[in-house]
Write an enzyme that holds these catalytic residues in place. Structure first.
Site, PDB file in Angstrom:
ATOM      1  N   HIS A  99       0.833  -1.202   0.000  1.00 48.02           N
ATOM      2  CA  HIS A  99       0.000   0.000   0.000  1.00 48.02           C
ATOM      3  C   HIS A  99       0.867   1.251   0.000  1.00 48.02           C
ATOM      4  CE1 HIS A  99       0.701  -1.334   4.138  1.00 48.02           C
ATOM      5  NE2 HIS A  99       0.768  -0.054   4.469  1.00 48.02           N
ATOM      6  N   HIS A 101       0.989   5.229   1.055  1.00 47.41           N
ATOM      7  CA  HIS A 101       0.383   6.254   1.902  1.00 47.41           C
ATOM      8  C   HIS A 101       0.411   7.588   1.142  1.00 47.41           C
ATOM      9  CE1 HIS A 101       0.638   4.023   5.850  1.00 47.41           C
ATOM     10  NE2 HIS A 101       1.585   3.383   5.197  1.00 47.41           N
TER      11      HIS A 101
END
Ligand code: 5GP
Ligand code: ZN
Length: 139
Positions: A99, A101
């Protein structure tokens, strides 16, 4: 993967505040944000490491992360944003689904990266890059 919290968010089994979704990626608000608007952009396939995520997903993650950051800046609530990716436990990765940010920033938000500045010893750069070049492949 059935026990992955982010796969559960993709499947709709766990609620999340969606920011953006398409065929390859999903973006949603981080549950414990560094700044308000802190968003996670994830591939819609389970891979722990960004290195294992197919390139079309990697490209979309960067494209969408940058668009999300730009949109937050255009709200005039922020002046810029950080894109940040923790890859591996030693690098601070807690959730084992790759992922990115997106952290919207303003100078007065009071957040500071704990950055440091090391120095290289003699020959250290040459040795490091020699090992690196043996392993690096652009393909
Ligand atoms: P990491 O340290 O793995 O790079 O970051 C994981 C991020 O996921 C953290 O910022 C954390 O707040 C966020 N997070 C963990 N669990 C959930 C969840 O169930 N929902 C949402 N929206 N964010 C989560
Ligand atoms: Zn997953």
């Amino acid at each position: 993967m059935s026990d992955c919290i982010f796969c559960k968010i993709i499947a709709g089994d766990i609620p999340a505040h969606k920011v953006y979704e398409d065929d390859l990626v999903l973006a949603f608000l981080d549950i414990a944000p560094i700044t308000k608007g802190h968003t996670l952009v994830i591939p819609k396939i389970h891979q722990e490491s960004i290195s294992a995520v197919p390139s079309e997903y990697q490209h979309r993650i960067l494209e969408i992360s940058s668009k999300i950051g730009k949109a937050f800046v255009r709200t005039q609530e922020y002046d810029g944003f950080n894109l940040h990716l923790n890859n591996g436990q030693c690098a601070g990765q807690v959730v084992p689904h790759a992922h990115m940010h997106v952290v919207p920033r303003i100078g007065t938000d009071g957040f500071h990266w704990n950055w440091r500045n090391l120095e290289y010893k003699e020959n250290e750069i040459e040795e490091l890059l020699s090992k690196f070049n043996e392993k690096f492949s652009a393909s």
